[in-house]
Scaffold this active site. Sequence first.
Site, PDB file in Angstrom:
ATOM      1  N   ASN A   1     -11.156  22.345  45.318  1.00 20.40           N
ATOM      2  CA  ASN A   1     -11.877  22.458  43.915  1.00 20.40           C
ATOM      3  C   ASN A   1     -11.501  23.970  43.538  1.00 20.40           C
ATOM      4  O   ASN A   1     -12.297  24.831  44.244  1.00 20.40           O
ATOM      5  CB  ASN A   1     -13.613  22.087  44.177  1.00 20.40           C
ATOM      6  CG  ASN A   1     -14.531  22.574  43.129  1.00 20.40           C
ATOM      7  OD1 ASN A   1     -14.009  22.668  42.074  1.00 20.40           O
ATOM      8  ND2 ASN A   1     -15.501  23.013  43.406  1.00 20.40           N
ATOM      9  N   TRP A   2     -10.901  24.073  42.243  1.00 18.85           N
ATOM     10  CA  TRP A   2     -10.605  25.456  41.905  1.00 18.85           C
ATOM     11  C   TRP A   2     -11.836  26.090  41.181  1.00 18.85           C
ATOM     12  O   TRP A   2     -12.041  27.015  40.715  1.00 18.85           O
ATOM     13  CB  TRP A   2      -9.374  25.198  41.103  1.00 18.85           C
ATOM     14  CG  TRP A   2      -8.165  25.150  41.845  1.00 18.85           C
ATOM     15  CD1 TRP A   2      -7.806  24.895  42.946  1.00 18.85           C
ATOM     16  CD2 TRP A   2      -6.685  25.192  40.996  1.00 18.85           C
ATOM     17  NE1 TRP A   2      -6.314  24.909  43.152  1.00 18.85           N
ATOM     18  CE2 TRP A   2      -5.790  24.884  41.992  1.00 18.85           C
ATOM     19  CE3 TRP A   2      -6.218  25.107  39.740  1.00 18.85           C
ATOM     20  CZ2 TRP A   2      -4.452  25.167  41.910  1.00 18.85           C
ATOM     21  CZ3 TRP A   2      -4.888  25.071  39.365  1.00 18.85           C
ATOM     22  CH2 TRP A   2      -4.078  24.881  40.565  1.00 18.85           C
ATOM     23  N   LYS A   3     -12.772  25.068  40.822  1.00 18.73           N
ATOM     24  CA  LYS A   3     -14.120  25.769  39.979  1.00 18.73           C
ATOM     25  C   LYS A   3     -13.278  26.166  38.740  1.00 18.73           C
ATOM     26  O   LYS A   3     -12.162  25.794  38.475  1.00 18.73           O
ATOM     27  CB  LYS A   3     -14.786  26.699  40.692  1.00 18.73           C
ATOM     28  CG  LYS A   3     -15.134  26.207  42.321  1.00 18.73           C
ATOM     29  CD  LYS A   3     -16.309  27.180  42.880  1.00 18.73           C
ATOM     30  CE  LYS A   3     -16.344  26.748  44.226  1.00 18.73           C
ATOM     31  NZ  LYS A   3     -17.524  26.866  44.673  1.00 18.73           N
TER      32      LYS A   3
ATOM     33  N   HIS B   1     -21.573  18.472  41.650  1.00 24.26           N
ATOM     34  CA  HIS B   1     -21.398  19.622  42.190  1.00 24.26           C
ATOM     35  C   HIS B   1     -22.773  20.505  42.281  1.00 24.26           C
ATOM     36  O   HIS B   1     -23.330  20.446  41.249  1.00 24.26           O
ATOM     37  CB  HIS B   1     -20.168  20.483  41.907  1.00 24.26           C
ATOM     38  CG  HIS B   1     -19.705  21.669  42.891  1.00 24.26           C
ATOM     39  ND1 HIS B   1     -20.574  22.761  42.756  1.00 24.26           N
ATOM     40  CD2 HIS B   1     -18.877  21.502  43.985  1.00 24.26           C
ATOM     41  CE1 HIS B   1     -19.902  23.380  43.810  1.00 24.26           C
ATOM     42  NE2 HIS B   1     -19.089  22.574  44.499  1.00 24.26           N
TER      43      HIS B   1
ATOM     44  N   GLU C   1     -23.147  23.455  41.937  1.00 21.79           N
ATOM     45  CA  GLU C   1     -23.175  24.589  40.850  1.00 21.79           C
ATOM     46  C   GLU C   1     -23.600  23.879  39.480  1.00 21.79           C
ATOM     47  O   GLU C   1     -24.333  24.583  38.651  1.00 21.79           O
ATOM     48  CB  GLU C   1     -21.813  25.290  40.815  1.00 21.79           C
ATOM     49  CG  GLU C   1     -21.501  26.109  41.941  1.00 21.79           C
ATOM     50  CD  GLU C   1     -20.142  26.204  42.419  1.00 21.79           C
ATOM     51  OE1 GLU C   1     -19.169  26.152  41.855  1.00 21.79           O
ATOM     52  OE2 GLU C   1     -20.020  26.705  43.522  1.00 21.79           O
TER      53      GLU C   1
ATOM     54  N   GLU D   1     -22.258  18.586  50.822  1.00 18.94           N
ATOM     55  CA  GLU D   1     -21.953  20.270  50.557  1.00 18.94           C
ATOM     56  C   GLU D   1     -23.455  20.894  50.738  1.00 18.94           C
ATOM     57  O   GLU D   1     -23.960  20.995  49.661  1.00 18.94           O
ATOM     58  CB  GLU D   1     -21.375  20.403  49.375  1.00 18.94           C
ATOM     59  CG  GLU D   1     -20.090  19.846  49.130  1.00 18.94           C
ATOM     60  CD  GLU D   1     -19.261  20.535  48.289  1.00 18.94           C
ATOM     61  OE1 GLU D   1     -17.963  20.992  48.584  1.00 18.94           O
ATOM     62  OE2 GLU D   1     -19.709  20.843  47.191  1.00 18.94           O
TER      63      GLU D   1
ATOM     64  N   SER E   1     -17.554  26.385  52.656  1.00 15.96           N
ATOM     65  CA  SER E   1     -16.881  27.506  53.357  1.00 15.96           C
ATOM     66  C   SER E   1     -15.811  26.960  54.489  1.00 15.96           C
ATOM     67  O   SER E   1     -15.819  27.552  55.477  1.00 15.96           O
ATOM     68  CB  SER E   1     -18.069  28.566  54.150  1.00 15.96           C
ATOM     69  OG  SER E   1     -18.520  29.194  53.099  1.00 15.96           O
TER      70      SER E   1
ATOM     71  N   GLY F   1     -13.508  24.938  48.150  1.00 20.24           N
ATOM     72  CA  GLY F   1     -13.668  25.942  47.187  1.00 20.24           C
ATOM     73  C   GLY F   1     -12.518  26.952  47.106  1.00 20.24           C
ATOM     74  O   GLY F   1     -11.286  27.098  46.934  1.00 20.24           O
ATOM     75  N   GLY F   2     -12.946  28.177  47.651  1.00 20.54           N
ATOM     76  CA  GLY F   2     -12.205  29.470  47.682  1.00 20.54           C
ATOM     77  C   GLY F   2     -10.906  29.383  48.347  1.00 20.54           C
ATOM     78  O   GLY F   2      -9.586  29.832  47.848  1.00 20.54           O
TER      79      GLY F   2
HETATM   80  C1  PEP Z   1     -16.915  23.801  46.600  1.00 20.93           C
HETATM   81  O1  PEP Z   1     -16.700  24.598  45.754  1.00 20.93           O
HETATM   82  O2  PEP Z   1     -17.081  22.843  46.682  1.00 20.93           O
HETATM   83  C2  PEP Z   1     -16.846  24.577  48.004  1.00 20.93           C
HETATM   84  C3  PEP Z   1     -17.316  23.831  49.078  1.00 20.93           C
HETATM   85  O3  PEP Z   1     -16.725  25.945  47.979  1.00 20.93           O
HETATM   86  P1  PEP Z   1     -16.177  27.014  49.287  1.00 20.93           P
HETATM   87  O4  PEP Z   1     -15.364  26.222  49.926  1.00 20.93           O
HETATM   88  O5  PEP Z   1     -15.812  28.161  48.566  1.00 20.93           O
HETATM   89  O6  PEP Z   1     -17.504  27.184  49.938  1.00 20.93           O
END
Ligand code: PEP
Length: 261
Positions: A10-12, A105, A107, A178, A223, A244-245
Amino acid sequence: MTRKKLIAGNWKMHGSLQQNEIFFKDLLSMSENLSKKYNDFYNHLELSLFVPSLYLFQAQNFLANSAISFGTQNVSNQAENGAFTGEISAKMLKDFAAKYTIIGHSERRQLLGETDEFIAEKFFILQQNDIIPILCIGETQKEYEESRGIAVILQQLNAIFANPKFDKNNANFVIAYEPIWAIGSGLAATPEQVQTTHLAIRKRLQELNADLAEKVKILYGGSVKPENSKQLLNLPNVDGALIGGASLKANSFLAIAESIF
Ligand code: PEP
């Protein structure tokens, strides 16, 4: 039945034409090396990237002839194209060969006030358009500390399962657990926490339909990094990761994928 792992990035709201081009070129060459190293690589996993909608066309151009799937992070709740300024319909995503779309999500739930009911509308519109929804669910830190995590996620799931449009014979959806406190915090849930919650989700699916429960993938997100992925991805009932990251660089994204071997 063994469920193929889904390694989803997930690039956001990250990326640019130039950065993405570097990413896709790296991804294609590095994944080709992995598929030579593990000759049944794609029998074990699927790689998928969730890009900002504006870059879906670019993702399609780079990935359409590869085994790597792609999609977006959101879709309109409107079934038909029309006067909905700023929205992007499932039909438009389908035009660019999106296989999956992330919905719900945290966010979007937290920053944009998306409700369970609103997310359910998107879920069914995606299924109607043959796009697989990746439904994100998860509890807040407070809910977790008050031991209400599982109750919260079961309620989020129920907004889908109790909807008259839900077809318990249609396994074309993915669930991403999540925990909100683990997203972007650098602190993933422990293997025990992940296992307990994924088992509760699997049991809920079994109540609906045993066959559905066998087929639906349950991803963990929060994470996930190359340092912790081996432990998390090899747990029972963990059918992949939403990342994500660590999905912003091809090498860390693929290091996570490789950890299933
Ligand atoms: C996400 O954006 O769904 C996510 C899990 O982010 P991260 O891996 O950065 O915690």
